[in-house]
Design an enzyme around this catalytic site. Structure first.
Site, PDB file in Angstrom:
ATOM      1  N   LYS A 119     -14.828   7.978  -3.786  1.00 54.21           N
ATOM      2  CA  LYS A 119     -16.087   8.243  -3.084  1.00 54.21           C
ATOM      3  C   LYS A 119     -16.633   9.605  -3.500  1.00 54.21           C
ATOM      4  CE  LYS A 119     -14.035   5.666   0.644  1.00 54.21           C
ATOM      5  NZ  LYS A 119     -13.117   5.791   1.791  1.00 54.21           N
TER       6      LYS A 119
ATOM      7  N   LYS B 265      -8.685  13.419   4.618  1.00 55.10           N
ATOM      8  CA  LYS B 265      -7.740  12.303   4.636  1.00 55.10           C
ATOM      9  C   LYS B 265      -6.794  12.527   5.804  1.00 55.10           C
ATOM     10  CE  LYS B 265      -6.816  13.661   0.397  1.00 55.10           C
ATOM     11  NZ  LYS B 265      -7.024  12.418  -0.350  1.00 55.10           N
ATOM     12  N   ARG B 266      -5.978  11.512   6.134  1.00 55.21           N
ATOM     13  CA  ARG B 266      -5.011  11.721   7.194  1.00 55.21           C
ATOM     14  C   ARG B 266      -4.096  12.898   6.876  1.00 55.21           C
ATOM     15  NH1 ARG B 266      -4.867   7.667  11.260  1.00 55.21           N
ATOM     16  NH2 ARG B 266      -3.057   8.792  12.032  1.00 55.21           N
TER      17      ARG B 266
ATOM     18  N   THR C 201      -8.627   6.614  -1.960  1.00 52.44           N
ATOM     19  CA  THR C 201      -9.963   6.059  -2.170  1.00 52.44           C
ATOM     20  C   THR C 201     -11.037   7.118  -1.938  1.00 52.44           C
ATOM     21  OG1 THR C 201      -9.782   5.159   0.065  1.00 52.44           O
ATOM     22  CG2 THR C 201      -9.477   3.625  -1.750  1.00 52.44           C
TER      23      THR C 201
ATOM     24  N   HIS D  28       0.798  -1.231   0.000  1.00 47.20           N
ATOM     25  CA  HIS D  28       0.000   0.000   0.000  1.00 47.20           C
ATOM     26  C   HIS D  28       0.824   1.272   0.000  1.00 47.20           C
ATOM     27  CE1 HIS D  28      -4.000  -1.817   0.837  1.00 47.20           C
ATOM     28  NE2 HIS D  28      -3.263  -2.764   1.391  1.00 47.20           N
TER      29      HIS D  28
ATOM     30  N   LYS E 217       0.631  14.391   1.343  1.00 49.13           N
ATOM     31  CA  LYS E 217      -0.717  14.639   0.827  1.00 49.13           C
ATOM     32  C   LYS E 217      -0.957  16.127   0.573  1.00 49.13           C
ATOM     33  CE  LYS E 217      -2.537  10.674   3.447  1.00 49.13           C
ATOM     34  NZ  LYS E 217      -3.229   9.706   2.566  1.00 49.13           N
TER      35      LYS E 217
HETATM   36  C1  Z16 Z   1      -2.767   3.338   4.735  1.00 46.78           C
HETATM   37  O1  Z16 Z   1      -4.019   3.723   5.013  1.00 46.78           O
HETATM   38  C2  Z16 Z   1      -2.277   3.382   3.422  1.00 46.78           C
HETATM   39  C3  Z16 Z   1      -0.996   2.971   3.188  1.00 46.78           C
HETATM   40  C4  Z16 Z   1      -0.194   2.521   4.234  1.00 46.78           C
HETATM   41  O2  Z16 Z   1       1.050   2.124   3.993  1.00 46.78           O
HETATM   42  C5  Z16 Z   1      -0.659   2.475   5.536  1.00 46.78           C
HETATM   43  C6  Z16 Z   1      -1.942   2.878   5.770  1.00 46.78           C
HETATM   44 CL1  Z16 Z   1      -2.575   2.816   7.362  1.00 46.78          CL
HETATM   45  C7  Z16 Z   1      -3.204   3.833   2.311  1.00 46.78           C
HETATM   46  C8  Z16 Z   1      -2.534   4.585   1.178  1.00 46.78           C
HETATM   47  O3  Z16 Z   1      -1.860   5.705   1.673  1.00 46.78           O
HETATM   48  C9  Z16 Z   1      -3.610   5.027   0.178  1.00 46.78           C
HETATM   49  O4  Z16 Z   1      -3.048   5.657  -0.943  1.00 46.78           O
HETATM   50  C10 Z16 Z   1      -4.413   3.829  -0.292  1.00 46.78           C
HETATM   51  O5  Z16 Z   1      -5.516   4.249  -1.061  1.00 46.78           O
HETATM   52  C11 Z16 Z   1      -4.924   3.042   0.890  1.00 46.78           C
HETATM   53  O6  Z16 Z   1      -3.865   2.696   1.762  1.00 46.78           O
HETATM   54  C12 Z16 Z   1      -5.615   1.756   0.469  1.00 46.78           C
HETATM   55  O7  Z16 Z   1      -4.825   1.043  -0.439  1.00 46.78           O
END
Ligand code: Z16
Length: 798
Positions: free
Chosen positions: A646, A534-535, A642, A348, A540
């Site tokens: 949405k 988002k976080r 994501t 991810h 970002k």
């Molecule tokens: C996370 O939410 C994501 C990556 C990661 O290494 C750790 C966490 Cl907690 C996110 C990505 O930042 C995001 O781009 C992606 O859409 C999401 O994972 C689901 O794949």
């Protein structure tokens, strides 16, 4: 599900009195919810049971999704929707004189995840059940979820999230399915009577893993799968080898709280305990299930797929090896083949700071047998690869390196599939981040672009849009999300376009009411609602958004008669408690909000709303109200995103860098229905490689940039002395790691074209329509179908 309003009313009244010994009219909102939730769970237990029985009878292949995080959101409405009785229950509640939406808000939103990764897991659970696949979640039942965020004087403070304070009506504790997870101790070899060597673990700390199961109801298809979350408890009887109170406390601590770090790794012992705890418990329960089928071990991968969501559950690999070797007596080669064929892994992130690696010594002490197995996997890997690829490449892919165990390396070597979460992200993994592995195992690599479930994000969150869609194109899109493309036929239909605008306005009004009530800020629902949720993370680039706000503010101060549409800038973001810089940006945004929201000279041309405690429930309120979706990460850094999906599904128009899944959103909606700006990923790579980016030069040469950045340090924003200086320095003195200055001009230009188009309501509405109409491909139903076909090799139940 056969059920009518009259029956419901009777059942609900009875259930409430049974639980609380007085009438529902006297109950609190929480009690009213509990009675409803309890009733609803009772409605599906029969099908839940029969789904499992059918799987056993058919010996169907099962997939298990191992994830450290799940973010399901409130489950009442999604369960009712999927059971097909949402309207009936709503009507019944109304006839009982109860406000259904208010009762639904009586449910606590389980925040057992940080952000994208956890929410993705929950979208997947919904899609797995809804597309009729035999798939189950495996995770941790944290006693406390992600912290609650409060702002005090503009600073984030964190409060514990005691999500289990009321009864959790959805879960079922299954004590008879508990397993023992062993930590510490020593590994010894012992010979039995026939001289066969067996591995014995001695002096281990034994912990009881108790599963709590929650049903995952499929959309109107009778399939009910399982989300199994494990809780750590003290074992009873012989296994209870604890002596001190401290040791007991240690046990309880394992599943006490979720680590609040998003895309950032912290090498804590407790964290790795959590990881092994739920991985081991999950593997043990899978093996127990498989044994009921009475098949040969070589058939294990034909009947079982195990997916690991990021590297957090990677210890599932050596744990499966351990059980096959030590408990089932298989040889190494056979066990290894079975393991690799069973496991698949999703990456991810490419951020180096997020990569998990554990000190060898820590693992050797905590999990001596697992450590031995990892070391042996590593030894064999290197031995096998040296003759083919030479020393250098072989050692670069080692699992154990400089006293550290690299979890991604273990995950790749121990699995048969490695996927990224958007095409660009997968391309970067293959070409850069994981290139060495791509050379060795090209066939393992594949892309699975993320998706979202429109059931929650449109049908539940945006009922007004759902009704409009039904009236316009019929209801087929609910079963088959691609059918939402039928909406394109209405792109020139004034009536539909106006109806769409009315829907949006209604959702904006709903959010404006919330903002007024909770924050005391008045916002105009006809303004542009510009949303970044988002976080909080430097990559970002919430700070780029801030620079745009400050620039706009300065323009308005210079010329108060400037004519652009009113804008409300909406932020929602939690910062990891230890992420100092992210917290400084939170403070900055709150300080700017104070300044601008109270500046009467600019009227309400600009408003800033930073909601507290952003999470799934708030997302359901904000997303339907958004006009602009801010997806402005530095190209190459956001794996997928994501919220972008949405927001487009709800008719927001994306302000996008060509990063993550934004690229695919652009490909689907076309250049004319998105605002694209900024550096491309290759350009960023090239600057990094050549070291030829000089932020200071831009600061000196670009007067608009200079004026905006000077505001951080010249006292024009009260209350940010320290923060303003730190942030200024990160950009100007420490060369702006995420290229905000470089992308500033093109970002501002894109924002101005958004202004112009927004003023042309017909045109804007058409763009919104085209975004909705092209959102079908981003349904997680399709993502899951591709996982099922290409990785897990499982078929829907017919
Ligand atoms: C996370 O939410 C994501 C990556 C990661 O290494 C750790 C966490 Cl907690 C996110 C990505 O930042 C995001 O781009 C992606 O859409 C999401 O994972 C689901 O794949």
């Amino acid at each position: 599900m056969a059920f009518n309003v009259q029956e419901f009313k009777k059942e609900y009244t009875k259930k409430f009195e049974e639980l609380f010994a007085y009438g529902y009219d006297e109950g609190s909102t929480t009690e009213r919810f509990i009675a409803l939730g309890d009733l609803v769970r009772g409605l599906y237990t029969e099908e839940w049971k029969s789904t499992v029985e059918d799987y056993i009878a058919d010996q169907s292949k099962q997939v298990y999704y191992f994830s450290m995080e799940f973010l399901p959101g409130r489950m009442l409405k999604s369960n009712l929707l999927n059971l097909g009785i949402l309207d009936c229950v709503r009507e019944g509640m109304q006839e009982l004189g109860l406000d259904f939406d208010e009762v639904a808000r009586g449910e606590v939103d389980p925040a057992l995840g940080n952000g994208g990764l956890g929410r993705l897991a929950s979208c997947f659970m919904d899609s797995i059940a809804s597309t009729g696949l035999a798939g189950h979640g495996n995770g941790i039942r944290y006693r406390y979820g992600l912290f609650q965020q409060k702002f005090v004087n503009g600073y984030q403070i964190e409060l514990p999230e005691n999500w289990l304070r009321n009864r959790n009506v959805w879960e079922v504790r299954k004590e008879n399915k508990a397993v023992i997870v062993r930590f510490g101790g020593q590994v010894n070899l012992a010979a039995d009577e026939d001289g066969k060597m067996t591995v014995r673990y001695e002096n281990t700390r034994n912990i009881l893993a108790v599963p709590y199961d929650t049903a995952q109801v499929g959309y109107k298809n009778g399939v009910i799968n399982n989300l199994r979350l494990w809780s750590a408890e003290i074992p009873y009887g012989e296994e209870a080898n604890f002596s001190t109170v401290e040791e007991r406390d240690d046990v309880m601590r394992i599943t006490e709280v979720l680590y609040p770090d998003d895309s950032n790794y912290e090498g804590r012992l407790l964290r790795v305990k959590q990881e092994y705890f739920f991985s081991s418990a999950g593997i043990q329960s899978i093996i127990r299930y498989f044994k009921k089928l009475k098949l040969d071990w070589n058939q294990f991968p034909e009947k079982t797929a195990i997916h690991i969501n990021d590297t957090h559950p990677t210890l599932a690999i050596p744990e499966l090896m351990r059980i096959l070797l030590d408990e089932e007596g298989l040889g190494w080669d056979q066990a290894w083949e079975i393991t690799k064929k069973t496991i698949s892994y999703t990456n991810h992130t490419i951020l180096q700071e997020a990569m998990e690696r554990w000190p060898e010594g820590m693992i050797a002490e905590l999990l001596p047998r697992i450590y031995q197995i990892i070391a042996e996997i590593n030894r064999r890997h290197i031995e096998k690869k040296i003759p083919i690829y030479g020393n250098e490449l072989a050692y670069r892919t080692a699992i154990i390196d400089q006293g550290q165990i690299k979890m991604a390396n273990l995950a790749i070597i121990g699995s048969h599939s490695v996927n990224g979460v958007a095409q660009l992200h997968t391309d970067i993994l293959m070409a850069e981040t994981l290139h060495d592995f791509f050379v060795m195992y090209p066939q393992k690599f594949n892309n699975k672009t993320n998706g979202i479930t429109q059931r929650r994000w449109v049908q539940i969150a945006n009922e007004a849009l759902t009704d409009l869609l039904d009236d316009t194109i019929g209801a087929e899109w609910k079963k088959n999300p691609l059918e939402i493309r039928l909406l394109k036929a209405f792109r020139e239909d004034e009536e539909v376009l106006e109806a769409l605008e009315t829907v949006k306005l209604k959702n904006k009004q709903r959010f404006a009411d919330y903002v007024l009530k909770t924050m005391g800020i008045e916002i105009d629902p006809t303004a542009i609602f510009d949303v970044q949720i988002k976080r909080m993370h430097a990559y970002k680039r919430q700070l780029l958004n801030v620079m745009h706000i400050l620039d706009r503010y300065l323009q308005l101060k210079d010329d108060p008669s400037l004519d652009f549409p009113k804008r409300v800038f909406i932020f929602g973001a939690k910062a990891a408690p230890s992420y100092y810089y992210a917290k400084e940006i939170i403070k900055l945004i709150n300080a700017i909000a104070d300044l601008i929201n109270n500046d009467s000279t600019i009227g309400d041309k600009i408003k800033i709303v930073f909601v507290e405690n952003y999470g799934v429930s708030l997302a359901e309120l904000i997303i339907p109200a958004a006009d602009i979706s801010e997806q402005i990460s530095l190209a190459g850094k956001e794996a997928s995103g994501t919220s972008n999906m949405k927001l487009m599904s709800n008719g927001a128009i994306t302000m996008a860098t060509l990063d993550g899944a934004n690229v695919e959103i652009r490909d689907n909606v076309g250049d004319e229905n998105i605002f694209v700006f900024g550096l491309k990923s290759e350009e960023v790579q090239s600057y990094y490689r050549n070291g030829n980016y000089h932020a200071y030069d831009i600061y000196e040469k670009n007067p608009r940039v200079k004026r905006v950045l000077n505001m951080l340090v010249d006292g024009s924003i009260p209350g940010i002395e320290q923060e303003g200086r730190d942030i200024f320095d990160s950009l100007v003195k420490f060369n702006d790691e995420y290229f905000l200055l470089k992308d500033f001009d093109s970002y501002i230009a894109a924002q101005y074209s958004a202004d112009r188009i927004y003023a042309d309501r017909g045109k804007w509405n058409r763009m919104a329509l085209m975004n909705i109409a092209n959102s079908g491909p981003f349904s997680s139903d399709y993502t899951i179908r591709r996982y099922a076909d290409e990785i897990w090799k499982i078929k829907p139940k017919s």
